[in-house]
Scaffold this motif. Structure first.
Motif, PDB file in Angstrom:
ATOM      1  N   ILE A  26       0.865  -1.175   0.000  1.00 54.99           N
ATOM      2  CA  ILE A  26       0.000   0.000   0.000  1.00 54.99           C
ATOM      3  C   ILE A  26       0.903   1.227   0.000  1.00 54.99           C
ATOM      4  CG2 ILE A  26      -1.780   1.267   1.260  1.00 54.99           C
ATOM      5  CD1 ILE A  26      -2.474  -1.489   2.591  1.00 54.99           C
ATOM      6  N   THR A  49       1.542  -7.722   4.466  1.00 56.73           N
ATOM      7  CA  THR A  49       1.064  -6.439   3.964  1.00 56.73           C
ATOM      8  C   THR A  49       1.956  -5.357   4.540  1.00 56.73           C
ATOM      9  OG1 THR A  49      -1.211  -7.247   3.876  1.00 56.73           O
ATOM     10  CG2 THR A  49      -0.908  -4.864   3.846  1.00 56.73           C
ATOM     11  N   GLU A  51       2.739  -1.025   4.473  1.00 53.42           N
ATOM     12  CA  GLU A  51       2.345   0.324   4.087  1.00 53.42           C
ATOM     13  C   GLU A  51       3.609   1.127   3.880  1.00 53.42           C
ATOM     14  OE1 GLU A  51      -0.630   2.293   6.455  1.00 53.42           O
ATOM     15  OE2 GLU A  51      -1.635   0.377   6.863  1.00 53.42           O
TER      16      GLU A  51
END
Length: 57
Positions: A26, A49, A51
């Motif tokens: 992200i 995941t 960021e």
């Protein structure tokens, strides 16, 4: 899982290939948050995941 805060996306991609993980990214820039806590064991074929954010000048 190591603390990957500050790592580039390129470095994270190298790490996930070593651990055989799926990566969800992200944003752009450098890691500010990661889904796997530092020091936890990650399973092969697991998901990470991250960021990312551009560095502040």
């Amino acid at each position: 899982m190591p603390d990957i805060t500050g790592w580039s996306q390129r470095d994270v991609k190298k790490l996930v290939s070593l651990y055989n993980l799926k990566l969800d990214v992200i944003g752009k820039g450098f890691v500010t948050k990661q889904s796997a806590r530092t020091g936890t064991l990650v399973k092969e074929n697991g998901k990470l995941t991250v960021e990312l954010a551009e560095p502040k000048e």
